[in-house]
Design a protein around this motif. Sequence first.
Motif, PDB file in Angstrom:
ATOM      1  N   ALA A  43      -4.037  55.421-101.858  1.00 46.83           N
ATOM      2  CA  ALA A  43      -2.749  55.766-101.235  1.00 46.83           C
ATOM      3  C   ALA A  43      -2.936  56.917-100.255  1.00 46.83           C
ATOM      4  O   ALA A  43      -2.402  56.887 -99.142  1.00 46.83           O
ATOM      5  CB  ALA A  43      -1.719  56.124-102.300  1.00 46.83           C
ATOM      6  N   ARG A  44      -3.714  57.919-100.640  1.00 45.74           N
ATOM      7  CA  ARG A  44      -3.970  59.059 -99.743  1.00 45.74           C
ATOM      8  C   ARG A  44      -4.770  58.626 -98.511  1.00 45.74           C
ATOM      9  O   ARG A  44      -4.471  59.040 -97.391  1.00 45.74           O
ATOM     10  CB  ARG A  44      -4.695  60.173-100.490  1.00 45.74           C
ATOM     11  N   LEU A  45      -5.801  57.803 -98.723  1.00 46.82           N
ATOM     12  CA  LEU A  45      -6.608  57.331 -97.590  1.00 46.82           C
ATOM     13  C   LEU A  45      -5.771  56.499 -96.621  1.00 46.82           C
ATOM     14  O   LEU A  45      -5.848  56.692 -95.403  1.00 46.82           O
ATOM     15  CB  LEU A  45      -7.779  56.486 -98.097  1.00 46.82           C
ATOM     16  N   ILE A  46      -4.986  55.579 -97.163  1.00 45.06           N
ATOM     17  CA  ILE A  46      -4.157  54.729 -96.311  1.00 45.06           C
ATOM     18  C   ILE A  46      -3.141  55.579 -95.555  1.00 45.06           C
ATOM     19  O   ILE A  46      -2.890  55.356 -94.372  1.00 45.06           O
ATOM     20  CB  ILE A  46      -3.487  53.624 -97.147  1.00 45.06           C
ATOM     21  N   GLU A  47      -2.575  56.563 -96.218  1.00 44.76           N
ATOM     22  CA  GLU A  47      -1.613  57.458 -95.552  1.00 44.76           C
ATOM     23  C   GLU A  47      -2.285  58.190 -94.389  1.00 44.76           C
ATOM     24  O   GLU A  47      -1.687  58.346 -93.318  1.00 44.76           O
ATOM     25  CB  GLU A  47      -1.033  58.456 -96.554  1.00 44.76           C
ATOM     26  N   LEU A  48      -3.523  58.621 -94.563  1.00 39.13           N
ATOM     27  CA  LEU A  48      -4.254  59.274 -93.468  1.00 39.13           C
ATOM     28  C   LEU A  48      -4.446  58.316 -92.290  1.00 39.13           C
ATOM     29  O   LEU A  48      -4.235  58.694 -91.141  1.00 39.13           O
ATOM     30  CB  LEU A  48      -5.616  59.774 -93.954  1.00 39.13           C
ATOM     31  N   PHE A  49      -4.864  57.087 -92.575  1.00 41.83           N
ATOM     32  CA  PHE A  49      -5.041  56.103 -91.505  1.00 41.83           C
ATOM     33  C   PHE A  49      -3.729  55.831 -90.781  1.00 41.83           C
ATOM     34  O   PHE A  49      -3.711  55.655 -89.565  1.00 41.83           O
ATOM     35  CB  PHE A  49      -5.599  54.791 -92.059  1.00 41.83           C
ATOM     36  N   ARG A  50      -2.621  55.776 -91.492  1.00 40.92           N
ATOM     37  CA  ARG A  50      -1.326  55.473 -90.880  1.00 40.92           C
ATOM     38  C   ARG A  50      -0.915  56.512 -89.845  1.00 40.92           C
ATOM     39  O   ARG A  50      -0.150  56.221 -88.941  1.00 40.92           O
ATOM     40  CB  ARG A  50      -0.241  55.359 -91.951  1.00 40.92           C
ATOM     41  N   HIS A  51      -1.422  57.737 -89.947  1.00 42.93           N
ATOM     42  CA  HIS A  51      -1.073  58.788 -88.994  1.00 42.93           C
ATOM     43  C   HIS A  51      -1.900  58.730 -87.711  1.00 42.93           C
ATOM     44  O   HIS A  51      -1.595  59.418 -86.751  1.00 42.93           O
ATOM     45  CB  HIS A  51      -1.207  60.164 -89.651  1.00 42.93           C
ATOM     46  N   PHE A  52      -2.942  57.907 -87.701  1.00 44.58           N
ATOM     47  CA  PHE A  52      -3.761  57.743 -86.498  1.00 44.58           C
ATOM     48  C   PHE A  52      -3.041  56.793 -85.555  1.00 44.58           C
ATOM     49  O   PHE A  52      -2.689  55.678 -85.931  1.00 44.58           O
ATOM     50  CB  PHE A  52      -5.139  57.197 -86.882  1.00 44.58           C
ATOM     51  N   ILE A  58      -2.547  47.714 -91.730  1.00 47.76           N
ATOM     52  CA  ILE A  58      -3.372  48.016 -92.893  1.00 47.76           C
ATOM     53  C   ILE A  58      -3.054  46.959 -93.932  1.00 47.76           C
ATOM     54  O   ILE A  58      -1.882  46.697 -94.215  1.00 47.76           O
ATOM     55  CB  ILE A  58      -3.112  49.431 -93.444  1.00 47.76           C
ATOM     56  N   TYR A  59      -4.094  46.343 -94.495  1.00 49.86           N
ATOM     57  CA  TYR A  59      -3.927  45.283 -95.483  1.00 49.86           C
ATOM     58  C   TYR A  59      -4.449  45.738 -96.842  1.00 49.86           C
ATOM     59  O   TYR A  59      -5.586  46.207 -96.951  1.00 49.86           O
ATOM     60  CB  TYR A  59      -4.704  44.033 -95.078  1.00 49.86           C
ATOM     61  N   PHE A  60      -3.618  45.598 -97.856  1.00 49.71           N
ATOM     62  CA  PHE A  60      -4.017  45.879 -99.242  1.00 49.71           C
ATOM     63  C   PHE A  60      -2.954  45.274-100.141  1.00 49.71           C
ATOM     64  O   PHE A  60      -1.766  45.328 -99.827  1.00 49.71           O
ATOM     65  CB  PHE A  60      -4.155  47.384 -99.468  1.00 49.71           C
ATOM     66  N   ASN A  61      -3.351  44.722-101.272  1.00 51.52           N
ATOM     67  CA  ASN A  61      -2.429  43.951-102.100  1.00 51.52           C
ATOM     68  C   ASN A  61      -1.780  44.703-103.257  1.00 51.52           C
ATOM     69  O   ASN A  61      -1.041  44.085-104.016  1.00 51.52           O
ATOM     70  CB  ASN A  61      -3.135  42.707-102.647  1.00 51.52           C
ATOM     71  N   ASP A  62      -2.022  45.971-103.435  1.00 49.50           N
ATOM     72  CA  ASP A  62      -1.367  46.696-104.531  1.00 49.50           C
ATOM     73  C   ASP A  62       0.134  46.737-104.257  1.00 49.50           C
ATOM     74  O   ASP A  62       0.574  47.353-103.285  1.00 49.50           O
ATOM     75  CB  ASP A  62      -1.934  48.108-104.634  1.00 49.50           C
ATOM     76  N   PRO A  63       0.964  46.090-105.085  1.00 46.95           N
ATOM     77  CA  PRO A  63       2.410  46.054-104.829  1.00 46.95           C
ATOM     78  C   PRO A  63       3.061  47.432-104.795  1.00 46.95           C
ATOM     79  O   PRO A  63       4.061  47.629-104.104  1.00 46.95           O
ATOM     80  CB  PRO A  63       2.980  45.222-105.977  1.00 46.95           C
ATOM     81  N   ARG A  66       3.118  48.873-101.123  1.00 44.74           N
ATOM     82  CA  ARG A  66       3.667  48.038-100.051  1.00 44.74           C
ATOM     83  C   ARG A  66       4.350  48.866 -98.972  1.00 44.74           C
ATOM     84  O   ARG A  66       4.492  48.414 -97.846  1.00 44.74           O
ATOM     85  CB  ARG A  66       4.664  47.015-100.600  1.00 44.74           C
ATOM     86  N   HIS A  67       4.778  50.070 -99.300  1.00 45.37           N
ATOM     87  CA  HIS A  67       5.368  50.933 -98.277  1.00 45.37           C
ATOM     88  C   HIS A  67       4.295  51.478 -97.324  1.00 45.37           C
ATOM     89  O   HIS A  67       4.614  52.006 -96.267  1.00 45.37           O
ATOM     90  CB  HIS A  67       6.151  52.070 -98.934  1.00 45.37           C
ATOM     91  N   LEU A  68       3.023  51.330 -97.690  1.00 43.62           N
ATOM     92  CA  LEU A  68       1.915  51.822 -96.878  1.00 43.62           C
ATOM     93  C   LEU A  68       1.088  50.713 -96.238  1.00 43.62           C
ATOM     94  O   LEU A  68       0.497  50.910 -95.177  1.00 43.62           O
ATOM     95  CB  LEU A  68       0.975  52.679 -97.733  1.00 43.62           C
ATOM     96  N   ALA A  69       1.004  49.557 -96.894  1.00 45.00           N
ATOM     97  CA  ALA A  69       0.127  48.479 -96.435  1.00 45.00           C
ATOM     98  C   ALA A  69       0.769  47.127 -96.706  1.00 45.00           C
ATOM     99  O   ALA A  69       1.539  46.986 -97.645  1.00 45.00           O
ATOM    100  CB  ALA A  69      -1.215  48.570 -97.149  1.00 45.00           C
ATOM    101  N   ARG A  70       0.423  46.166 -95.876  1.00 42.70           N
ATOM    102  CA  ARG A  70       0.956  44.815 -96.073  1.00 42.70           C
ATOM    103  C   ARG A  70      -0.050  43.966 -96.843  1.00 42.70           C
ATOM    104  O   ARG A  70      -1.259  44.171 -96.722  1.00 42.70           O
ATOM    105  CB  ARG A  70       1.321  44.178 -94.743  1.00 42.70           C
ATOM    106  N   PRO A  71       0.442  43.028 -97.622  1.00 41.96           N
ATOM    107  CA  PRO A  71      -0.468  42.190 -98.417  1.00 41.96           C
ATOM    108  C   PRO A  71      -1.187  41.152 -97.550  1.00 41.96           C
ATOM    109  O   PRO A  71      -0.683  40.719 -96.520  1.00 41.96           O
ATOM    110  CB  PRO A  71       0.468  41.500 -99.411  1.00 41.96           C
TER     111      PRO A  71
END
Length: 85
Positions: A43-52, A58-63, A66-71
């Motif tokens: 979650a922290r890594l994806i949040e960092l990428f989202r600010h770039f 960003i794709y990841f399946n953890d439900p 979902r507010h950070l990445a799409r499945p």
Amino acid sequence: MHPQPQDSRGYFMLPQGRTIRKDGKRQAVYWQWTDQYDQAAPARLIELFRHFPGVTKIYFNDPALRHLARPLGGHVHHFHVEVRG
């Protein structure tokens, strides 16, 4: 790290980001393995990428994330980041 173009639009997919284990082992862990999967770390890594600004998807399946990445099928133990070239 040298990403490769993924399509004619000039978008790149960065190498996959692994999910993190609570025990620190460098082995795959699926988001469904709640006793071993450290949900806060990706979650922290994806949040960092989202600010770039160049990140488009960003794709990841953890439900729970979902507010950070799409499945996207198959993304149960890693995530992918698409970047505009």
